[in-house]
Write a protein that holds these residues in place. Structure first.
Motif, PDB file in Angstrom:
ATOM      1  N   PHE A  31       0.857  -1.179   0.000  1.00 26.64           N
ATOM      2  CA  PHE A  31       0.000   0.000   0.000  1.00 26.64           C
ATOM      3  C   PHE A  31       0.899   1.237   0.000  1.00 26.64           C
ATOM      4  CE2 PHE A  31      -2.278  -3.433   1.964  1.00 26.64           C
ATOM      5  CZ  PHE A  31      -3.569  -3.322   1.484  1.00 26.64           C
ATOM      6  N   GLY A  32       0.594   2.208  -0.835  1.00 27.30           N
ATOM      7  CA  GLY A  32       1.429   3.392  -0.915  1.00 27.30           C
ATOM      8  C   GLY A  32       0.623   4.644  -1.199  1.00 27.30           C
ATOM      9  N   THR A  33       1.327   5.758  -1.171  1.00 20.58           N
ATOM     10  CA  THR A  33       0.720   7.059  -1.457  1.00 20.58           C
ATOM     11  C   THR A  33       1.693   7.899  -2.273  1.00 20.58           C
ATOM     12  OG1 THR A  33      -0.500   7.007   0.641  1.00 20.58           O
ATOM     13  CG2 THR A  33      -0.305   9.146  -0.452  1.00 20.58           C
ATOM     14  N   VAL A  34       1.174   8.552  -3.277  1.00 18.62           N
ATOM     15  CA  VAL A  34       1.933   9.553  -4.021  1.00 18.62           C
ATOM     16  C   VAL A  34       1.182  10.874  -3.947  1.00 18.62           C
ATOM     17  CG1 VAL A  34       2.991   7.898  -5.617  1.00 18.62           C
ATOM     18  CG2 VAL A  34       0.860   9.028  -6.258  1.00 18.62           C
ATOM     19  N   LEU A  35       1.928  11.946  -4.050  1.00 12.55           N
ATOM     20  CA  LEU A  35       1.328  13.276  -4.181  1.00 12.55           C
ATOM     21  C   LEU A  35       1.559  13.754  -5.604  1.00 12.55           C
ATOM     22  CD1 LEU A  35       2.418  15.202  -0.958  1.00 12.55           C
ATOM     23  CD2 LEU A  35       0.167  14.257  -1.481  1.00 12.55           C
ATOM     24  N   ILE A  36       0.535  14.313  -6.174  1.00 11.91           N
ATOM     25  CA  ILE A  36       0.644  14.973  -7.471  1.00 11.91           C
ATOM     26  C   ILE A  36       0.352  16.443  -7.211  1.00 11.91           C
ATOM     27  CG2 ILE A  36      -0.232  15.137  -9.824  1.00 11.91           C
ATOM     28  CD1 ILE A  36      -1.120  12.131  -9.427  1.00 11.91           C
ATOM     29  N   HIS A  37       1.376  17.256  -7.364  1.00 10.86           N
ATOM     30  CA  HIS A  37       1.227  18.694  -7.167  1.00 10.86           C
ATOM     31  C   HIS A  37       0.912  19.324  -8.521  1.00 10.86           C
ATOM     32  CE1 HIS A  37       3.015  18.086  -3.235  1.00 10.86           C
ATOM     33  NE2 HIS A  37       4.069  17.523  -3.808  1.00 10.86           N
ATOM     34  N   VAL A  38      -0.132  20.120  -8.550  1.00  9.46           N
ATOM     35  CA  VAL A  38      -0.529  20.836  -9.766  1.00  9.46           C
ATOM     36  C   VAL A  38      -0.212  22.301  -9.539  1.00  9.46           C
ATOM     37  CG1 VAL A  38      -2.408  21.320 -11.372  1.00  9.46           C
ATOM     38  CG2 VAL A  38      -2.438  19.189 -10.034  1.00  9.46           C
ATOM     39  N   PHE A  97       4.547  30.483  -8.894  1.00  8.71           N
ATOM     40  CA  PHE A  97       3.498  29.488  -9.150  1.00  8.71           C
ATOM     41  C   PHE A  97       2.726  29.212  -7.872  1.00  8.71           C
ATOM     42  CE2 PHE A  97       6.793  28.708 -12.248  1.00  8.71           C
ATOM     43  CZ  PHE A  97       6.092  28.465 -13.412  1.00  8.71           C
ATOM     44  N   PHE A  98       1.441  28.892  -8.022  1.00  6.87           N
ATOM     45  CA  PHE A  98       0.653  28.418  -6.899  1.00  6.87           C
ATOM     46  C   PHE A  98      -0.078  27.167  -7.345  1.00  6.87           C
ATOM     47  CE2 PHE A  98      -2.684  30.462  -9.201  1.00  6.87           C
ATOM     48  CZ  PHE A  98      -3.879  29.926  -8.749  1.00  6.87           C
ATOM     49  N   GLY A  99      -0.570  26.384  -6.394  1.00  8.22           N
ATOM     50  CA  GLY A  99      -1.228  25.151  -6.797  1.00  8.22           C
ATOM     51  C   GLY A  99      -1.895  24.419  -5.661  1.00  8.22           C
ATOM     52  N   ARG A 100      -2.245  23.172  -5.966  1.00  8.41           N
ATOM     53  CA  ARG A 100      -2.883  22.270  -5.011  1.00  8.41           C
ATOM     54  C   ARG A 100      -2.212  20.908  -5.117  1.00  8.41           C
ATOM     55  NH1 ARG A 100      -6.400  25.835  -3.863  1.00  8.41           N
ATOM     56  NH2 ARG A 100      -8.141  26.522  -5.067  1.00  8.41           N
ATOM     57  N   SER A 101      -2.351  20.122  -4.051  1.00 10.32           N
ATOM     58  CA  SER A 101      -1.780  18.778  -4.023  1.00 10.32           C
ATOM     59  C   SER A 101      -2.898  17.741  -3.973  1.00 10.32           C
ATOM     60  CB  SER A 101      -0.879  18.597  -2.798  1.00 10.32           C
ATOM     61  OG  SER A 101       0.195  19.499  -2.848  1.00 10.32           O
ATOM     62  N   ILE A 102      -2.684  16.656  -4.694  1.00 13.13           N
ATOM     63  CA  ILE A 102      -3.627  15.541  -4.735  1.00 13.13           C
ATOM     64  C   ILE A 102      -2.907  14.323  -4.169  1.00 13.13           C
ATOM     65  CG2 ILE A 102      -5.087  14.102  -6.203  1.00 13.13           C
ATOM     66  CD1 ILE A 102      -4.709  16.389  -8.354  1.00 13.13           C
ATOM     67  N   ALA A 103      -3.455  13.726  -3.112  1.00  9.97           N
ATOM     68  CA  ALA A 103      -2.885  12.505  -2.538  1.00  9.97           C
ATOM     69  C   ALA A 103      -3.604  11.306  -3.138  1.00  9.97           C
ATOM     70  CB  ALA A 103      -3.037  12.501  -1.024  1.00  9.97           C
ATOM     71  N   VAL A 104      -2.843  10.411  -3.760  1.00 12.83           N
ATOM     72  CA  VAL A 104      -3.402   9.221  -4.401  1.00 12.83           C
ATOM     73  C   VAL A 104      -2.898   7.994  -3.646  1.00 12.83           C
ATOM     74  CG1 VAL A 104      -3.500   7.863  -6.528  1.00 12.83           C
ATOM     75  CG2 VAL A 104      -3.458  10.369  -6.647  1.00 12.83           C
ATOM     76  N   ASP A 105      -3.817   7.266  -3.025  1.00 11.50           N
ATOM     77  CA  ASP A 105      -3.484   6.005  -2.372  1.00 11.50           C
ATOM     78  C   ASP A 105      -3.587   4.890  -3.403  1.00 11.50           C
ATOM     79  OD1 ASP A 105      -3.180   7.177   0.177  1.00 11.50           O
ATOM     80  OD2 ASP A 105      -5.362   7.136   0.466  1.00 11.50           O
ATOM     81  N   PHE A 106      -2.651   3.955  -3.351  1.00 15.58           N
ATOM     82  CA  PHE A 106      -2.662   2.850  -4.303  1.00 15.58           C
ATOM     83  C   PHE A 106      -2.206   1.578  -3.622  1.00 15.58           C
ATOM     84  CE2 PHE A 106       1.633   4.483  -4.373  1.00 15.58           C
ATOM     85  CZ  PHE A 106       2.434   3.356  -4.492  1.00 15.58           C
ATOM     86  N   ARG A 107      -2.445   0.458  -4.290  1.00 15.04           N
ATOM     87  CA  ARG A 107      -1.925  -0.828  -3.839  1.00 15.04           C
ATOM     88  C   ARG A 107      -1.565  -1.659  -5.052  1.00 15.04           C
ATOM     89  NH1 ARG A 107      -6.022  -4.850  -4.300  1.00 15.04           N
ATOM     90  NH2 ARG A 107      -8.075  -3.883  -4.500  1.00 15.04           N
ATOM     91  N   HIS A 108      -0.639  -2.550  -4.855  1.00 15.82           N
ATOM     92  CA  HIS A 108      -0.264  -3.486  -5.906  1.00 15.82           C
ATOM     93  C   HIS A 108       0.245  -4.751  -5.234  1.00 15.82           C
ATOM     94  CE1 HIS A 108       4.175  -3.101  -5.575  1.00 15.82           C
ATOM     95  NE2 HIS A 108       3.825  -1.947  -5.012  1.00 15.82           N
ATOM     96  N   ASP A 109       0.222  -5.835  -5.968  1.00 15.37           N
ATOM     97  CA  ASP A 109       0.661  -7.132  -5.463  1.00 15.37           C
ATOM     98  C   ASP A 109       1.902  -7.593  -6.191  1.00 15.37           C
ATOM     99  OD1 ASP A 109      -1.621  -7.176  -3.858  1.00 15.37           O
ATOM    100  OD2 ASP A 109      -2.769  -8.398  -5.246  1.00 15.37           O
ATOM    101  N   HIS A 110       2.726  -8.360  -5.493  1.00 18.12           N
ATOM    102  CA  HIS A 110       3.850  -9.018  -6.129  1.00 18.12           C
ATOM    103  C   HIS A 110       4.216 -10.265  -5.334  1.00 18.12           C
ATOM    104  CE1 HIS A 110       6.928  -7.368  -3.321  1.00 18.12           C
ATOM    105  NE2 HIS A 110       6.082  -6.373  -3.251  1.00 18.12           N
ATOM    106  N   ILE A 111       4.957 -11.120  -5.917  1.00 21.11           N
ATOM    107  CA  ILE A 111       5.412 -12.349  -5.276  1.00 21.11           C
ATOM    108  C   ILE A 111       6.832 -12.142  -4.759  1.00 21.11           C
ATOM    109  CG2 ILE A 111       5.869 -14.813  -5.587  1.00 21.11           C
ATOM    110  CD1 ILE A 111       2.902 -14.066  -5.814  1.00 21.11           C
TER     111      ILE A 111
END
Length: 135
Positions: free
Chosen positions: A63-70, A120-134
């Protein structure tokens, strides 16, 4: 899918389906692009054993999180910024793509962010994600 592959899949989804804005990685010393742009920031990930297998065959769910700053040039209409944010948020709302799953809705930070020079000014979007691996 290893973590670097999951992060690459998120960036690919953003750059191919999102607004046509330059994407700047978090560890870049380059000057900001002209006009609106995006910055990608990896906050972290936490793996958990999701299935027991033979050694080297455990299902690991990460489980992880990335931020996308616009960011847009100061003086740009807020509606323009919010349009970019809405478009990007929709890309990562309750979907799966390329082996990466987005279970909920991205969180939009209500606080304004700004570039170091204030251009510049902007906003941040936090995107939670998950992925599987062996592993």
């Amino acid at each position: 899918m290893a973590l670097p592959d999951a992060l690459a899949a998120i960036k690919t989804r953003l750059t191919t389906l999102g607004p046509a804005l330059p994407l700047v990685d978090e560890n870049t010393n380059a000057a900001p692009p002209d006009g609106a742009w995006l910055q990608f920031e990896f906050l972290g990930a936490s793996p958990r054993i999701a299935g027991i297998g033979a050694p080297g065959g455990h299902l690991v769910r990460e489980f992880g999180t990335v931020l996308i700053h616009v960011l847009v040039p100061r003086g740009t209409a807020t509606a323009t910024l919010d349009g970019y944010v809405a478009t990007i948020s929709a890309l990562f709302r309750a979907t799966d793509a390329g082996g990466v799953f987005y279970d909920g809705a991205p969180r939009i930070d209500p606080h304004e962010i700004a570039s170091e020079d204030g251009a510049f000014f902007g906003r941040s979007i936090a995107v939670d994600f998950r992925h599987d691996h062996i592993a």
